[in-house]
Design an enzyme around this catalytic site. Structure first.
Site, PDB file in Angstrom:
ATOM      1  N   GLY A  75     -76.384-107.206  38.316  1.00 46.22           N
ATOM      2  CA  GLY A  75     -76.468-105.923  37.640  1.00 46.22           C
ATOM      3  C   GLY A  75     -77.455-105.948  36.486  1.00 46.22           C
ATOM      4  O   GLY A  75     -77.419-106.849  35.643  1.00 46.22           O
ATOM      5  N   GLY A 115     -77.824-103.345  34.274  1.00 48.54           N
ATOM      6  CA  GLY A 115     -77.492-102.294  33.322  1.00 48.54           C
ATOM      7  C   GLY A 115     -77.642-102.810  31.898  1.00 48.54           C
ATOM      8  O   GLY A 115     -78.331-103.804  31.649  1.00 48.54           O
ATOM      9  N   PHE A 116     -76.954-102.174  30.959  1.00 49.53           N
ATOM     10  CA  PHE A 116     -77.100-102.576  29.560  1.00 49.53           C
ATOM     11  C   PHE A 116     -76.709-104.038  29.350  1.00 49.53           C
ATOM     12  O   PHE A 116     -77.382-104.777  28.632  1.00 49.53           O
ATOM     13  CB  PHE A 116     -76.247-101.673  28.663  1.00 49.53           C
ATOM     14  CG  PHE A 116     -76.816-100.293  28.481  1.00 49.53           C
ATOM     15  CD1 PHE A 116     -77.985-100.100  27.765  1.00 49.53           C
ATOM     16  CD2 PHE A 116     -76.184 -99.192  29.022  1.00 49.53           C
ATOM     17  CE1 PHE A 116     -78.520 -98.833  27.592  1.00 49.53           C
ATOM     18  CE2 PHE A 116     -76.707 -97.920  28.857  1.00 49.53           C
ATOM     19  CZ  PHE A 116     -77.880 -97.740  28.143  1.00 49.53           C
ATOM     20  N   VAL A 156     -75.233-106.727  46.816  1.00 50.06           N
ATOM     21  CA  VAL A 156     -74.296-107.851  46.865  1.00 50.06           C
ATOM     22  C   VAL A 156     -73.219-107.562  47.905  1.00 50.06           C
ATOM     23  O   VAL A 156     -72.563-106.520  47.865  1.00 50.06           O
ATOM     24  CB  VAL A 156     -73.663-108.096  45.484  1.00 50.06           C
ATOM     25  CG1 VAL A 156     -72.583-109.169  45.567  1.00 50.06           C
ATOM     26  CG2 VAL A 156     -74.726-108.480  44.476  1.00 50.06           C
ATOM     27  N   GLU A 169     -72.207 -82.591  27.541  1.00 54.02           N
ATOM     28  CA  GLU A 169     -73.656 -82.510  27.379  1.00 54.02           C
ATOM     29  C   GLU A 169     -74.307 -81.763  28.531  1.00 54.02           C
ATOM     30  O   GLU A 169     -75.223 -80.951  28.338  1.00 54.02           O
ATOM     31  CB  GLU A 169     -74.221 -83.924  27.254  1.00 54.02           C
ATOM     32  CG  GLU A 169     -73.825 -84.566  25.932  1.00 54.02           C
ATOM     33  CD  GLU A 169     -74.110 -86.054  25.843  1.00 54.02           C
ATOM     34  OE1 GLU A 169     -73.965 -86.625  24.751  1.00 54.02           O
ATOM     35  OE2 GLU A 169     -74.473 -86.657  26.878  1.00 54.02           O
TER      36      GLU A 169
END
Length: 432
Positions: free
Chosen positions: A12, A14-15, A80, A170
């Site tokens: 992964g 991501g962050f 994966v 949002e």
């Protein structure tokens, strides 16, 4: 440390995964970073891609570009399939990857709570491609509206967002501002008073984890923009034309956006008893997965109980980034024979924006709303963007939008026949 203990596979980008790989760049560790995409995605601004405020390329960063010059980091684009813990290897659709240490940072995906009908017909927004799909759907709506009437027109013009968290709030505010400031100029021959934006939230308030003041103010802002906010409203089913609520109400719409929850992306091959609430992997204070001395989990997928967070940490970017930073330091400390440090999260606060000059910010000691909160939200999100180039492009788009209440990004970009064939060929190859 022996050479055999230095192969690290990170699942992964991501962050958490990205931060860990950056922490370990140019060290003696041999890092393989695996993700299904060849880019990192800045999730907090997906809603701005979906509402044509910024380009998808502005919040997507090619992984190989990020790690240029980091010779010990190898990027692989793959899905994966399974983790074989007994063999210390990860099985993917492009081959097997052995590891000495495995870090799972696969994040979360949309949680439809087992409702397959909604999963098949609603629009999620957990990736750049999904945000682009939603943008295309919304923009195509208004073209279809020009030749529709009656109930068909009502369903086209109604936009329903499910989930009153930051994403739902949002997105609803952005759609309402499109209705007010943009669409009447693009379609002067259409009556947009019939366009309705609904925000459906199952709990009594929007922005549930935030302060009472922020909850109330966010709902007030939304209603000022014309959003129909329905709290205590639980969706039962959606047939592609009508949303049915458990209290008997219904809304006709072709546009259902699902932002009502997430569930962890747990790879196959791990013991099921490790999976905790929210489909997250149980870890200790060092982010080490229970029962394994060489497998770790970070960010949204990690379930860590501490005195301050007995039910696990919030699934936000700041937790993921700080866990990755500490794990990187602990890995490097192991090279020097130093002791590890436990993770302790200091919550810097939370925020959400509703519209132009309308935002809410909760800090540890106080909260504030309005224009200052909006500028604070913009500044902090701009600082989190990776490259100077992307910061500049987003700032320019925001500046134009601020002064003109408009953008020039409303392009309907549908996949070509060849692109569809390429996807089908890839799917066929994966199943053979």
């Amino acid at each position: 440390m022996s050479q055999q203990n230095k192969r690290i596979v990170i699942l992964g980008a991501g962050f958490a995964g990205l931060q860990l790989a950056r922490q370990l760049g140019n060290t003696s560790f041999d890092i393989t970073l695996i993700d299904r995409y060849n880019y990192h995605q800045f999730q907090p601004l997906f809603y701005q891609v979906a509402t044509a405020r910024i380009e998808p390329s502005s919040i997507s960063f090619p992984l190989r570009k990020i790690f240029q010059g980091k010779r010990n980091i190898h990027v692989r684009v793959a899905d994966v399939k399974e983790i074989r813990t007994g063999e210390n290897k990860v099985v993917t659709d492009i081959g097997d990857f052995p590891y000495d240490r495995l870090v799972i940072a696969t994040g979360c995906t949309t949680n439809f709570f087992g409702n397959q009908e909604i999963a098949a017909k609603a629009f999620p927004m957990k990736s750049t491609t999904e945000a682009m799909a939603l943008r295309n759907r919304i923009l195509m709506n208004f073209e279809e509206a020009l030749r529709a009437d009656g109930e068909e027109l009502e369903a086209i013009l109604n936009i329903v967002v499910v989930g009153g968290g930051p994403t739902g709030v949002e997105l609803s505010g952005a759609f309402a501002e499109m209705k007010r400031n943009v669409l009447p100029k693009d379609y002067p021959d259409m009556d947009f008073s019939r366009l309705q934006v609904y925000l459906l939230e199952g709990s009594p308030a929007t922005l549930g984890p935030m302060s009472k003041a922020s909850q109330q103010k966010s709902q007030q802002y939304l209603e000022q923009l014309g959003v129909q906010v329905w709290t205590n409203s639980v969706v039962e089913r959606y047939d592609g034309t009508t949303v049915y609520l458990k209290d008997g109400r219904s809304v006709k719409t072709h546009n259902l956006v699902w932002a009502a929850g997430v569930t962890g992306n747990v790879p196959d091959g791990l013991p099921r008893e490790l999976v905790q609430r929210g489909n997250r992997l149980k870890v200790d204070r060092y982010n080490q997965v229970d029962g394994f001395d060489n497998i770790y989990a970070l960010g949204d997928i990690a379930y860590m109980e501490t005195p301050k967070y007995p039910k696990g940490h919030p699934q936000v970017a700041n937790v993921a980034i700080n866990q990755a930073k500490l794990l990187g330091k602990n890995f490097k400390a192991s090279l020097a024979g130093k002791s590890r440090k436990e993770f302790e999260y200091k919550d810097p606060g939370s925020m959400a924006t509703v519209g132009k000059r309308k935002a809410v910010v909760d800090l540890p000691r106080f909260s504030f709303q309005g224009r200052l909160a909006w500028f604070t939200w913009m500044f902090l999100h701009l600082m989190l963007i990776l490259s100077v180039r992307n910061k500049l492009f987003i700032f320019i788009n925001w500046a134009i939008s601020y002064f003109t209440n408009d953008t020039t990004l409303r392009l309907i970009l549908l996949p070509t026949k060849k692109q569809v064939e390429m996807v089908m060929e890839t799917d066929e190859a994966e199943h053979t």
